[in-house]
Scaffold this active site. Structure first.
Site, PDB file in Angstrom:
ATOM      1  CG  HIS A  76      -1.568  -3.754  -2.703  1.00 27.85           C
ATOM      2  ND1 HIS A  76      -1.074  -3.405  -3.935  1.00 27.85           N
ATOM      3  CD2 HIS A  76      -0.570  -3.475  -1.805  1.00 27.85           C
ATOM      4  CE1 HIS A  76       0.157  -2.939  -3.801  1.00 27.85           C
ATOM      5  NE2 HIS A  76       0.491  -2.980  -2.525  1.00 27.85           N
ATOM      6  CG  HIS A 261       6.092  -6.845   2.208  1.00 25.72           C
ATOM      7  ND1 HIS A 261       4.771  -6.529   2.462  1.00 25.72           N
ATOM      8  CD2 HIS A 261       6.419  -6.171   1.072  1.00 25.72           C
ATOM      9  CE1 HIS A 261       4.330  -5.714   1.527  1.00 25.72           C
ATOM     10  NE2 HIS A 261       5.304  -5.477   0.681  1.00 25.72           N
TER      11      HIS A 261
END
Length: 275
Positions: A76, A261
Site C-alpha cells: 500500500h 502477491h
C-alpha cells in the site's frame, strides 16, 4: 516519458499497527538524495533497498528481505509512492527488531497519499530511469495471469473473480486516473469463510473494521462499499504497489487477471530479467 526524480520536501512521522503482526510500529520518513532509491533502515543498523531481488511474497502480503532483516506488507505504501512518482526516500523504523511490518493505517493507500501530500513532493536535478517495455511479457499461475505490453505510459487493468461477489474490473492510467480519489481509498478485504484459516496461520492480528472490509458469507459487507467495484480497485492498488518493487517506474500496459502477491512478484522478477 522521462521525468525528474522525486523525494519529499519535509519529514513524515507516523505510527500504527501491522495488519498481520498486530504490533505497533513507529516510522520516520525522510527525503533522500538523487539515485539513492527507496531504502528501509533499522535501528540495529543497515537497511533494505527497494529492488526486485529483495522482494518476495507471502500469503496476504509483499515483503522485502535482506540477510536477517525483513519488512512486511509494503504494497500500500509503495502504491502511493508509485502514484506520486517518488523515487528517493529513507524509511526509518524507530522500533527494535530485525523484522518489521509497515502500519496498515486505514487499510488502503488513502492515508499514505495524504501524508505524502502533506509533506510535499519535490523534483530533483536528475532524470528517472524508467523501465520501458519493448515486447510483451506474460506470467501465468494456473488460470491466473499478468502481462505487460509496450505503451507510451503506465496503465493497469485488473480483472477479478471471487466467490459470492462475482466478477469486476478496474483500470488505472498514469496521468489520467486520479489515484487519490479513485484507487487509494479502496480497502483491503477478506472473506468471513477465511477467518479461521487466517487465525490459524497467525495472520490478520491487526485487522479491524476500520482498516479492512469483511465480505460475509451471505454476500453483505461489514461496512458500506466506497465503490461498487471496491475489491477490484484494491487488487489494482496491490498490483501498482507490487510492481513498484522494481525500484523504478515502468512504462507499459499491464493486464492482470485474478492477480495476487505471489504472481505479481514473480512477474516483477521476470520483467527485471531475474526469471
Amino acid at each position: 516519458m522521462y521525468q525528474n526524480q522525486r523525494t519529499i520536501a519535509s519529514t513524515i512521522t507516523v505510527s500504527g499497527s501491522g495488519i498481520h503482526t498486530g504490533q505497533k510500529v513507529n516510522l520516520v520518513i525522510q527525503q533522500s538524495t538523487v539515485n539513492s532509491g527507496v531504502k528501509f533502515w533499522f535501528t540495529s543498523g543497515g537497511g533494505i533497498r527497494l529492488l526486485p531481488r529483495n522482494a518476495f511474497a507471502q500469503k496476504r502480503g509483499t515483503n522485502l528481505s535482506k540477510v536477517q532483516k525483513k519488512v512486511k506488507t509494503v504494497e500500500h505504501f509503495l502504491a502511493a509512492l508509485s502514484a506520486k512518482g517518488i523515487t528517493n526516500l529513507r524509511v526509518i523504523f524507530a522500533n527494535d527488531g530485525e523484522v518489521q511490518e509497515m502500519p496498515i493505517l486505514d487499510g488502503c493507500a488513502q492515508e499514505w497519499t495524504r501524508l505524502l501530500d502533506q509533506a510535499g513532493v519535490v523534483e530533483q536535478e536528475a532524470l528517472q530511469r524508467p523501465l520501458i517495455i519493448e515486447e510483451p511479457i506474460q506470467v501465468w499461475s494456473e488460470d491466473r495471469y499478468i502481462k505487460i505490453e509496450p505503451a507510451e505510459k503506465l496503465s493497469v487493468t485488473c480483472l477479478v473473480e471471487f466467490p459470492i461477489i462475482g466478477k469486476s474490473e478496474a483500470t488505472y492510467i498514469s496521468g489520467e486516473t486520479d489515484f487519490a480519489k479513485e484507487i487509494a481509498p479502496a480497502r483491503t478485504f477478506g472473506f468471513e469463510a477465511e477467518l479461521k484459516e487466517l487465525e490459524a496461520s497467525g495472520l490478520a492480528k491487526g485487522a479491524t473494521i476500520e482498516n479492512a472490509l469483511l465480505i460475509k458469507d451471505d454476500g453483505s459487507y461489514s461496512t458500506p462499499l466506497r465503490f461498487p467495484n471496491e475489491p477490484a480497485r484494491h487488487k489494482l492498488l496491490d498490483v501498482l504497489g507490487d510492481i513498484y518493487t522494481l525500484g523504478r517506474p515502468v512504462v507499459g500496459r499491464i493486464t492482470a487477471y485474478k492477480p495476487g502477491h505471489a504472481l505479481n512478484v514473480s512477474f516483477v522478477k521476470r520483467i527485471a530479467g531475474m526469471g
